[in-house]
Design an enzyme around this catalytic site. Structure first.
Site, short mmCIF file in Angstrom:
data_model
loop_
_atom_site.label_atom_id
_atom_site.label_comp_id
_atom_site.label_asym_id
_atom_site.label_seq_id
_atom_site.Cartn_x
_atom_site.Cartn_y
_atom_site.Cartn_z
NE ARG A 100 -13.10 -53.41 59.68
CZ ARG A 100 -11.84 -53.74 59.87
NH1 ARG A 100 -10.88 -52.83 59.76
NH2 ARG A 100 -11.52 -54.97 60.19
CE LYS A 122 -35.21 -47.30 55.75
NZ LYS A 122 -36.58 -47.77 55.52
CD GLU A 164 -41.76 -44.08 47.04
OE1 GLU A 164 -42.25 -43.71 48.12
OE2 GLU A 164 -41.45 -45.27 46.81
CE LYS A 200 -36.12 -41.30 52.61
NZ LYS A 200 -35.86 -42.34 51.64
CD GLU A 210 -37.83 -47.70 58.86
OE1 GLU A 210 -37.56 -47.08 57.84
OE2 GLU A 210 -38.14 -48.89 58.89
NE ARG A 214 -35.55 -43.41 57.18
CZ ARG A 214 -34.32 -43.44 56.76
NH1 ARG A 214 -33.32 -43.32 57.62
NH2 ARG A 214 -34.03 -43.60 55.49
CG ASN A 218 -41.35 -48.34 56.05
OD1 ASN A 218 -40.53 -48.16 55.15
ND2 ASN A 218 -40.99 -48.56 57.31
CG HIS A 221 -42.68 -48.61 50.68
ND1 HIS A 221 -43.48 -47.51 50.60
CD2 HIS A 221 -41.63 -48.37 49.85
CE1 HIS A 221 -42.93 -46.62 49.77
NE2 HIS A 221 -41.80 -47.12 49.31
CG HIS A 225 -40.57 -53.30 49.24
ND1 HIS A 225 -40.04 -52.91 50.45
CD2 HIS A 225 -40.15 -52.38 48.34
CE1 HIS A 225 -39.33 -51.80 50.27
NE2 HIS A 225 -39.40 -51.46 49.01
CG HIS A 235 -40.02 -48.59 44.32
ND1 HIS A 235 -39.78 -49.61 45.21
CD2 HIS A 235 -40.26 -47.49 45.08
CE1 HIS A 235 -39.85 -49.14 46.45
NE2 HIS A 235 -40.15 -47.85 46.39
N1 LIG Z 1 -32.88 -46.15 49.82
C1 LIG Z 1 -34.11 -45.72 49.87
O1 LIG Z 1 -34.52 -45.05 50.83
C2 LIG Z 1 -35.05 -46.04 48.75
C3 LIG Z 1 -36.31 -45.43 48.69
C4 LIG Z 1 -37.13 -45.71 47.60
C5 LIG Z 1 -36.71 -46.57 46.61
N2 LIG Z 1 -35.49 -47.16 46.71
C6 LIG Z 1 -35.01 -48.08 45.67
O2 LIG Z 1 -34.85 -47.33 44.46
C7 LIG Z 1 -35.01 -48.21 43.34
C8 LIG Z 1 -35.93 -47.56 42.35
O3 LIG Z 1 -35.36 -46.33 41.95
P1 LIG Z 1 -35.61 -45.74 40.49
O4 LIG Z 1 -37.06 -45.72 40.22
O5 LIG Z 1 -34.83 -44.49 40.37
O6 LIG Z 1 -35.04 -46.92 39.57
P2 LIG Z 1 -33.74 -47.05 38.65
O7 LIG Z 1 -32.53 -46.59 39.30
O8 LIG Z 1 -33.78 -48.44 38.12
O9 LIG Z 1 -34.07 -46.03 37.45
C9 LIG Z 1 -35.17 -46.30 36.60
C10 LIG Z 1 -34.72 -46.37 35.13
O10 LIG Z 1 -34.48 -45.04 34.68
C11 LIG Z 1 -33.16 -44.94 34.14
N3 LIG Z 1 -32.73 -43.57 34.39
C12 LIG Z 1 -32.46 -43.00 35.59
N4 LIG Z 1 -32.24 -41.69 35.44
C13 LIG Z 1 -32.37 -41.43 34.11
C14 LIG Z 1 -32.30 -40.24 33.35
N5 LIG Z 1 -32.09 -39.05 33.90
N6 LIG Z 1 -32.49 -40.34 32.00
C15 LIG Z 1 -32.77 -41.54 31.42
N7 LIG Z 1 -32.88 -42.68 32.11
C16 LIG Z 1 -32.69 -42.63 33.45
C17 LIG Z 1 -32.37 -46.02 34.82
O11 LIG Z 1 -31.25 -46.40 34.06
C18 LIG Z 1 -33.42 -47.13 34.92
O12 LIG Z 1 -33.49 -47.80 33.69
C19 LIG Z 1 -35.55 -49.51 43.89
O13 LIG Z 1 -34.50 -50.45 43.94
C20 LIG Z 1 -35.99 -49.16 45.31
O14 LIG Z 1 -35.90 -50.24 46.19
C21 LIG Z 1 -34.66 -46.90 47.74
#
Ligand SMILES: NC(=O)c1ccc[n+]([C@@H]2O[C@H](COP(=O)([O-])OP(=O)(O)OC[C@H]3O[C@@H](n4cnc5c(N)ncnc54)[C@H](O)[C@@H]3O)[C@@H](O)[C@H]2O)c1
Length: 335
Positions: A100, A122, A164, A200, A210, A214, A218, A221, A225, A235
């Site tokens: 939990r 999120k 972003e 943010k 949201e 907030r 989006n 997005h 998405h 992304h």
């Molecule tokens: N929760 C939220 O508010 C929110 C907001 C925006 C995006 N997201 C989510 O985030 C995800 C995208 O995030 P992302 O772009 O970080 O993707 P990711 O976590 O897949 O990272 C991108 C790539 O870079 C690699 N990587 C990360 N840090 C590294 C580093 N320092 N050195 C070498 N390689 C590295 C990872 O292994 C991966 O292959 C999506 O799933 C999206 O939906 C969430």
């Protein structure tokens, strides 16, 4: 709460004031190689997941839950999510449901994580082909920003995070927007990362669940998405196209201000350089947009951007206009 980590070794120091029974570090295979060093943290267990969006799945959730259980995690355990948005979304979700809920700290290693994904609480995974379909709102105890992680981040991922921040600039002020536009291909300073991340954080503090302000985050997005799910683009790239489409859609040609025209032109330039895709089957993207979790009573909603700091969090749009916008995108960029 966002905290800056100045030295690699400082992680242990920062944990000194935090009370926990056992410590777990969650990485993906890349962050385990490039960003993790066991002696940076007090005694802990390491949990690894494959890199990539596929890890935001029930299957991986189950595997991480099993490892927590097998390694004796209890309700007072602490989880450190060391990775990009995939690791922080997944780890935040697992921490929220294990017994939990246990506490977690996000240590973003991608630029996108630092300015966006690791902030705001999120958490979640994809389900049935839909992005972030399952999850909960739950804040990390802290988000720790450590800029040196960006040294090993691939260029494409750096650019994905830049989008972003560009969005934060569009939403906040022309000053921030202009700063962000100019660091596209460089690693941004910690001050700029912090400015983007804090924007943010401030919106989230104002409206955690949201219900109004907030929603502005989006921007891009709803389309983004769907494009990400359909094409597998990173992304940020999908959101860049999404922002173009949504701004074009909510301000049709005859209602465009000078600022909007300028933005659309500027982002068009970026598309040309990145050779972004053409949409052969627009109805597939529309079908995904129709399943977006922001829709209400079957009505499709997007953010409407008119100028810096002049944004309506919601505008209802029609299916016909969505298809038209995707056609406009195709014609303009692939003629
Ligand atoms: N929760 C939220 O508010 C929110 C907001 C925006 C995006 N997201 C989510 O985030 C995800 C995208 O995030 P992302 O772009 O970080 O993707 P990711 O976590 O897949 O990272 C991108 C790539 O870079 C690699 N990587 C990360 N840090 C590294 C580093 N320092 N050195 C070498 N390689 C590295 C990872 O292994 C991966 O292959 C999506 O799933 C999206 O939906 C969430």
């Amino acid at each position: 709460v966002i905290r800056l980590v100045q030295k690699d070794t400082q992680f242990s120091e920062l944990l000194q004031g935090v009370d926990y029974s056992s410590l777990f570090v969650l990485c993906d295979e890349n962050t385990a190689t490039h960003c993790y060093q066991s002696d940076w943290f007090p005694p802990h267990s390491l949990i690894n997941v494959p890199a990539g969006e596929e890890s935001k799945s029930f299957q991986t959730v189950e595997r991480v839950l099993s490892q927590l259980k097998d390694q004796g995690a209890d309700r007072h355990s602490l989880l450190l999510n060391l990775g990009g948005g995939v690791v922080t979304d997944l780890g935040g979700f697992v921490a929220s449901i294990y017994m939990r809920g246990i506490r977690f700290i996000n240590i973003p290693t991608s630029l996108l994580g630092m300015v966006d994904a690791a902030i705001g609480g999120k958490t979640g995974i994809n389900f049935s082909g839909i992005k972030n379909m399952v999850g909960v709102f739950n804040q990390p105890l802290y988000t720790w920003l450590h800029r040196p992680f960006l040294k090993t981040l691939p260029q494409q991922e750096l650019r994905s995070g830049w989008v972003e921040s560009l969005k934060h600039g569009l939403l906040k002020s022309e000053i921030l927007y202009n700063k962000v536009v100019h660091w596209r291909d460089e690693t941004p300073s910690i001050e700029l990362i912090l400015e983007s991340a804090s924007y943010k954080q401030d919106l989230v503090t104002m409206d955690f669940m949201e219900s109004n302000q907030r929603k502005k985050l989006n921007l891009g997005h709803t389309f983004g998405h769907a494009i990400e799910s359909e094409t597998g683009l990173p992304h940020g790239y999908a959101v860049l196209i999404g922002m173009w489409c949504e701004i074009r859609l909510t301000a049709p040609v005859n209602r465009q201000t000078e600022r909007i025209t300028e933005y659309l032109k500027e982002s068009a330039q970026l598309f040309m350089e990145d050779r972004l895709p053409i949409f052969e089957d627009k109805t597939r993207i529309l079908d995904l947009i129709k399943k977006d979790k922001k829709n209400k009573d079957g009505m499709i909603q997007v953010v409407c951007w008119r100028d810096f700091d002049y944004v309506h969090p919601i505008q209802v749009v029609s299916e016909k206009d969505i298809l038209q916008t995707l056609s406009n995108y195709n014609v303009l960029f692939h003629g």
